[in-house]
Design a protein around this motif. Structure first.
Motif, PDB file in Angstrom:
ATOM      1  N   GLY A  20      -6.163  21.977  -6.272  1.00  0.00           N
ATOM      2  CA  GLY A  20      -5.683  21.764  -7.627  1.00  0.00           C
ATOM      3  C   GLY A  20      -4.507  20.818  -7.705  1.00  0.00           C
ATOM      4  O   GLY A  20      -3.799  20.584  -6.720  1.00  0.00           O
ATOM      5  N   ALA A  25      -3.574  27.590  -9.734  1.00  0.00           N
ATOM      6  CA  ALA A  25      -4.985  27.581 -10.111  1.00  0.00           C
ATOM      7  C   ALA A  25      -5.882  27.627  -8.882  1.00  0.00           C
ATOM      8  O   ALA A  25      -6.945  28.253  -8.899  1.00  0.00           O
ATOM      9  N   THR A  26      -5.463  26.952  -7.812  1.00  0.00           N
ATOM     10  CA  THR A  26      -6.204  26.953  -6.558  1.00  0.00           C
ATOM     11  C   THR A  26      -5.263  27.341  -5.428  1.00  0.00           C
ATOM     12  O   THR A  26      -4.115  26.902  -5.399  1.00  0.00           O
ATOM     13  N   ASN A 209      -2.083  19.892  -3.628  1.00  0.00           N
ATOM     14  CA  ASN A 209      -3.313  19.290  -3.116  1.00  0.00           C
ATOM     15  C   ASN A 209      -3.157  18.762  -1.697  1.00  0.00           C
ATOM     16  O   ASN A 209      -3.894  17.880  -1.256  1.00  0.00           O
TER      17      ASN A 209
END
Length: 337
Positions: A20, A25-26, A209
């Motif tokens: 993400g 979120a991730t 990320n």
């Protein structure tokens, strides 16, 4: 536990598109020993979990021209069994042997240990990384702060950095290689840990990320006299109350330079700079180890209920110094502190 999507890429190239652009979120899962607990407690509630266990390029311990390369997916038990580490980097070997339990050492990874979240009970109870109530008031200063920071605790963060191994990487001058969609970057281990200023930040200098790919102990760290000393409430599996990692570059019996990094006493692994400078040009004996230990904690700022940690940190520094210098019997002594 909230429902989530699950992905298991087999390469870094496949993993990056799954990560993400914002935290939360991730989440990346390696050993899962911390993330799964956070998800069960609803402290972490990602929409997607990216399992990186199948990315084989993150595995293995090997010699390189830069130094000893340890992949981010290497487990603690692999480090414990490695003869090079046991012989040349005793502080790392000692710290890994103290991690949790055999079951955790068989699951936990180096990358996951670096990125694990604080064990602060306010954070784990859902009050946020900076432990605020609904009105925004800090809960730690006037609350139960027995296990919180005695350095770097002027606010807004009061938790302690939870990694027992992180101070060792810093003391040994290790570098972290971090990969992301924009390429690979290398940072010193001591630059990886940061004190967050808001709930939107994390305590690590890594983007949402990006993935840690490896830790490299530079060849220049070979020959250092190192030791790690940990103070816990009980001998069996327990979180440390204070740790000290020492790495000494000696010239005969004299300290040429020293690194002393304290753990579990600040929101980041805490360098005892005054003690490092004081030791230069001196020999390591009981008196000098004690004086260096005093210097290491001279600037501590304990909270209302954790003043005892100052003495524990002092003892950890003294015993780690004596152990690094080869005074093992003195380092293990229970009295005379």
């Amino acid at each position: 536990m909230k429902a989530f999507a699950y992905a298991s890429p087999s390469s870094l190239a496949d993993a990056f598109p799954l990560l993400g652009s914002n935290w939360g979120a991730t989440e990346v899962m390696a050993g899962g020993t911390d993330l799964i607990s956070l998800m069960k407690e609803n402290v972490a509630a990602p929409d997607r979990v990216v399992n990186i266990k199948k990315i084989h390029e993150l595995e293995g311990i090997r010699e390189t021209k830069e130094g000893l390369r340890i992949g981010a997916l290497v487990k603690f038990e692999e480090i414990e069994a490695n003869k090079i580490i046991a012989g040349e980097f005793p502080a790392l070997h000692q710290a890994v042997r103290e991690v949790a339990s055999p079951q955790i050492r068989n699951m936990g990874t180096i990358g996951g240990n670096l990125c694990q979240r604080p064990r602060c009970w306010y954070y784990r109870a859902g009050f946020g990384l900076l432990a605020r109530d609904a009105q925004g008031k800090a809960l730690v200063p006037d609350g139960d702060n027995r296990y919180h920071a005695i350095f770097g605790n002027s606010g807004p963060a009061y938790f302690v950095s939870p990694s027992t191994v992180a101070p060792v990487w810093i003391a040994l001058g290790a570098k972290l290689r971090i990969a992301g969609p924009g390429g690979v970057r290398v940072i010193a281990a001591e630059k990886f840990f940061v004190i967050p200023k808001s709930e939107n930040e994390r305590e690590h200098a890594i983007a949402s990320n990006e993935i840690i790919t490896e830790v490299v102990i530079p060849s220049s760290s070979r020959g250092l006299r190192s030791a790690n000393y940990e103070v816990r409430q009980k001998e069996q599996f327990d979180w440390p109350l204070a740790t000290a990692t020492v790495a000494l570059r000696m010239k005969g019996d004299t300290v040429e330079s020293a690194r002393i990094i304290l753990g579990h006493v600040a929101p980041i692994p805490w360098p005892a700079t005054d003690a490092e400078q004081w030791l230069a040009g001196k020999t390591i004996n009981e008196a000098n180890a004690a004086q260096a230990a005093d210097a290491a904690v001279a600037n501590a700022t304990p909270l209302s209920r954790n003043r005892y940690k100052v003495q524990l940190a002092r003892v950890a520094v003294k015993r780690a110094l004596l152990a690094a210098a080869g005074h093992h019997h003195a380092a293990a002594a229970k009295g005379g502190e």
